[in-house]
Design a protein around this motif. Structure first.
Motif, PDB file in Angstrom:
ATOM      1  N   ILE A 185      36.879  39.000  43.546  1.00 28.02           N
ATOM      2  CA  ILE A 185      37.085  39.441  42.158  1.00 28.02           C
ATOM      3  C   ILE A 185      36.481  40.825  41.983  1.00 28.02           C
ATOM      4  O   ILE A 185      35.373  41.101  42.461  1.00 28.02           O
ATOM      5  CB  ILE A 185      36.411  38.469  41.165  1.00 28.02           C
ATOM      6  CG1 ILE A 185      36.964  37.056  41.322  1.00 28.02           C
ATOM      7  CG2 ILE A 185      36.572  38.947  39.721  1.00 28.02           C
ATOM      8  CD1 ILE A 185      36.143  36.022  40.614  1.00 28.02           C
ATOM      9  N   SER A 186      37.194  41.679  41.277  1.00 30.15           N
ATOM     10  CA  SER A 186      36.675  42.997  40.880  1.00 30.15           C
ATOM     11  C   SER A 186      37.052  43.241  39.428  1.00 30.15           C
ATOM     12  O   SER A 186      38.152  42.894  39.005  1.00 30.15           O
ATOM     13  CB  SER A 186      37.248  44.110  41.764  1.00 30.15           C
ATOM     14  OG  SER A 186      36.845  43.952  43.111  1.00 30.15           O
ATOM     15  N   PHE A 187      36.141  43.821  38.671  1.00 27.11           N
ATOM     16  CA  PHE A 187      36.448  44.147  37.277  1.00 27.11           C
ATOM     17  C   PHE A 187      35.544  45.294  36.814  1.00 27.11           C
ATOM     18  O   PHE A 187      34.428  45.466  37.324  1.00 27.11           O
ATOM     19  CB  PHE A 187      36.257  42.922  36.353  1.00 27.11           C
ATOM     20  CG  PHE A 187      34.869  42.358  36.359  1.00 27.11           C
ATOM     21  CD1 PHE A 187      33.917  42.780  35.436  1.00 27.11           C
ATOM     22  CD2 PHE A 187      34.492  41.387  37.290  1.00 27.11           C
ATOM     23  CE1 PHE A 187      32.647  42.257  35.434  1.00 27.11           C
ATOM     24  CE2 PHE A 187      33.212  40.861  37.286  1.00 27.11           C
ATOM     25  CZ  PHE A 187      32.287  41.290  36.365  1.00 27.11           C
ATOM     26  N   PRO A 188      36.024  46.105  35.875  1.00 30.99           N
ATOM     27  CA  PRO A 188      35.216  47.233  35.379  1.00 30.99           C
ATOM     28  C   PRO A 188      34.104  46.752  34.454  1.00 30.99           C
ATOM     29  O   PRO A 188      34.282  45.816  33.678  1.00 30.99           O
ATOM     30  CB  PRO A 188      36.231  48.089  34.618  1.00 30.99           C
ATOM     31  CG  PRO A 188      37.296  47.139  34.197  1.00 30.99           C
ATOM     32  CD  PRO A 188      37.377  46.085  35.274  1.00 30.99           C
ATOM     33  N   LEU A 189      32.962  47.414  34.555  1.00 31.75           N
ATOM     34  CA  LEU A 189      31.837  47.112  33.669  1.00 31.75           C
ATOM     35  C   LEU A 189      32.057  47.824  32.346  1.00 31.75           C
ATOM     36  O   LEU A 189      32.253  49.034  32.308  1.00 31.75           O
ATOM     37  CB  LEU A 189      30.522  47.568  34.305  1.00 31.75           C
ATOM     38  CG  LEU A 189      30.130  46.833  35.589  1.00 31.75           C
ATOM     39  CD1 LEU A 189      28.972  47.546  36.260  1.00 31.75           C
ATOM     40  CD2 LEU A 189      29.768  45.392  35.291  1.00 31.75           C
ATOM     41  N   TRP A 190      31.989  47.087  31.272  1.00 31.00           N
ATOM     42  CA  TRP A 190      32.238  47.661  29.946  1.00 31.00           C
ATOM     43  C   TRP A 190      30.994  48.368  29.431  1.00 31.00           C
ATOM     44  O   TRP A 190      29.882  47.845  29.511  1.00 31.00           O
ATOM     45  CB  TRP A 190      32.628  46.573  28.958  1.00 31.00           C
ATOM     46  CG  TRP A 190      33.953  45.942  29.263  1.00 31.00           C
ATOM     47  CD1 TRP A 190      34.865  46.366  30.185  1.00 31.00           C
ATOM     48  CD2 TRP A 190      34.500  44.769  28.665  1.00 31.00           C
ATOM     49  NE1 TRP A 190      35.953  45.541  30.203  1.00 31.00           N
ATOM     50  CE2 TRP A 190      35.756  44.550  29.270  1.00 31.00           C
ATOM     51  CE3 TRP A 190      34.069  43.898  27.676  1.00 31.00           C
ATOM     52  CZ2 TRP A 190      36.571  43.478  28.918  1.00 31.00           C
ATOM     53  CZ3 TRP A 190      34.881  42.842  27.324  1.00 31.00           C
ATOM     54  CH2 TRP A 190      36.117  42.634  27.942  1.00 31.00           C
TER      55      TRP A 190
END
Length: 494
Positions: free
Chosen positions: A470-475
């Motif tokens: 899983i990869s996702f941008p840090l808000w």
């Protein structure tokens, strides 16, 4: 008519009758001249013996503004105490602006003019005395401010070399204090703040050191080396002092003062809001715990294995959410430690595992990664589904020891999570066939990762393990802020 002036002249001087008449004429004009110059005027005459003189007359338009509380007519003015009078009488010279001290201790300036008779002989003097105490204070202040300017120049140069600037003082009230702590200069902002502190318009000369209750100027400078908050009635002020040093001695200091009353009020409002939010999160967590308790009661009432498993899955999902709200309750910032959250979810799922024949071990590796509070719930649910699927499907029927590893990482503004399990390998990369829905667990993972977190998700075999990647941008975090979590700035909205 015998006037007092005549009586004193006959008793103490050797003046003739005509000389006395001339002095009486001058005395008659004395009140008019005193009104014109608005100060004290005197007539003195030389004694018949010696170099001293006697005061014959005194006039002052406004007795409240006079330098003398009582009349000095009839008193002897010695040459030692009144050198200007002696010089005018016996040296036949007009003496201008000679400084001295009055009989009552007031600093004065004397201007003395001889009074001559028709023969050109000095028969007395006309004296004008002016209070110069205010002028002396102003001169002292100018001298001090001149020295202060030199000290400030030296100080600014030293601050430039040490890298400490005065930009923090811009827009602040500035007081300049003398060695006693008295105010010798105040800018416009300081004057306004000083009026509120002392309840008067004129603050020059007030002692700021005594007002702040410091024993000495050195104590004050030491205490205010770093900004200090002072509470006065309902107002809050931030004060900071910088010493003025001349010839290695403390000759005064500069004090900056800021009114931070409104800032403190807003801070209190934010504190109250934080308390309210923490209480709401606490109540949400307690409510979720009550739901979990109800589900446990329901599990005990059913014997169907499939139903029990579905209830346990629901309980694990709710536990993951409850853990997020527990973090919100006991922390002040809007960030969640992903490593702690993953370890908690791993522990709870292993505890509820229905595989007693296996020894299950879970580990969490990688650096501490902080995620925004708005990302915490979907990330917790994703971890819950992946770990639960590994336990439920990966180790079903397996006799070997079960190992689950969560590896965390961060690359710039991207967070990475890899969940590895040593159970059954995938026969093929899962896909969603046409006309058929995938399992609820994987559906939730794709929904949360791709839709809510705006990230990516993949599932594959590697090194005899099944890996969920899983990869996702840090808000709300920049790459620089992510490295130093103490200085993270969180942006709301969007």
């Amino acid at each position: 008519m015998n006037s007092r002036l005549r009586g004193l002249c006959l008793q103490f001087t050797g003046l003739t009758d005509k000389d006395i008449e001339q002095l009486e004429q001058v005395e008659g004009q004395l009140p008019l001249w005193a009104a014109l110059v608005d100060t004290d005027l005197f007539i003195d005459a030389p004694l018949s013996s010696g170099n001293d003189s006697i005061v014959l007359a005194w006039a002052c338009e406004n007795k409240k503004k006079s330098l003398y509380r009582k009349s000095v007519v009839g008193e002897i003015a010695t040459a030692g105490h009144e050198p200007a009078v002696y010089q005018a009488l016996f040296a036949d010279a007009r003496v201008v602006d000679t400084r001295g001290v009055s009989q009552e201790g007031v600093p004065i300036s004397q201007t003395v003019t001889p009074i001559k008779n028709r023969a050109g002989k000095n028969i007395g003097v006309l004296i004008m005395e002016k209070d110069i105490s205010r002028e002396l204070r102003q001169q002292k202040q100018v001298l001090f401010l001149t020295q202060t300017a030199d000290h400030l120049s030296q100080t600014l140069m030293s601050l430039t070399t040490t890298g400490c600037g005065w930009d923090e003082w811009l827009g602040s009230g500035i007081f300049v204090l003398d060695p006693l702590g008295q105010i010798t200069y105040a800018n416009k902002q300081a004057m306004t703040l000083g009026e509120n502190l002392w309840q008067k318009k004129e603050v020059m000369g007030e002692n700021l050191r005594e007002f702040l209750k410091y024993a000495s100027l050195q104590d004050m400078v030491t205490a205010l080396k770093t900004p200090q908050n002072f509470q006065y009635a309902a107002a809050s002020f931030l004060l900071r002092a910088h010493p003025l040093v001349a010839h290695s001695d403390l000759s005064g200091c500069v004090v900056s003062i800021q009114d931070i009353t409104e800032l403190r009020r807003k801070e209190k409002q934010l504190d109250m809001q934080s308390i309210m939010i923490a209480e709401i999160n606490h109540r949400v967590k307690n409510t979720l715990q009550n739901v979990i308790s109800l589900l446990h009661m329901q599990i005990r009432r059913t014997k169907e294995k499939g139903v029990r498993e579905e209830f346990l899955s629901c309980i694990n999902r709710i536990l993951a959410i409850a853990k997020v709200y527990e973090v919100f309750t006991y922390q002040s910032r809007d960030l969640v430690n992903l490593r702690e959250l993953a370890a908690y979810i791993m522990e709870k799922i292993i505890e509820s595992s229905t595989l007693p024949q296996n020894t299950m071990r879970g580990t969490v590796d990688g650096p501490e990664v902080f995620i925004h509070a708005r990302q915490a719930v979907p990330v917790a649910l994703v971890l819950n589904e992946l770990i639960s699927n590994a336990v439920k499907h990966g180790f079903c029927g397996q006799e070997k020891a079960a190992q689950i590893n969560i590896c965390l990482g961060k690359n710039g503004d991207l967070a990475h999570i890899k969940v590895r399990n040593s159970g059954k390998l995938l026969t093929a990369v899962p896909a969603v066939p046409a006309g058929r829905r995938e399992s609820l667990g994987l559906y939730l993972v794709r929904l949360f990762v791709c839709e809510q977190l705006k990230g990516s998700f993949s599932l594959y075999n590697k090194d005899e393990c099944v890996v969920a990647d899983i990869s996702f941008p840090l808000w709300g975090l920049s790459s620089a802020e992510g490295e130093n979590t103490d200085e993270i700035v969180v942006h709301f909205g969007g």
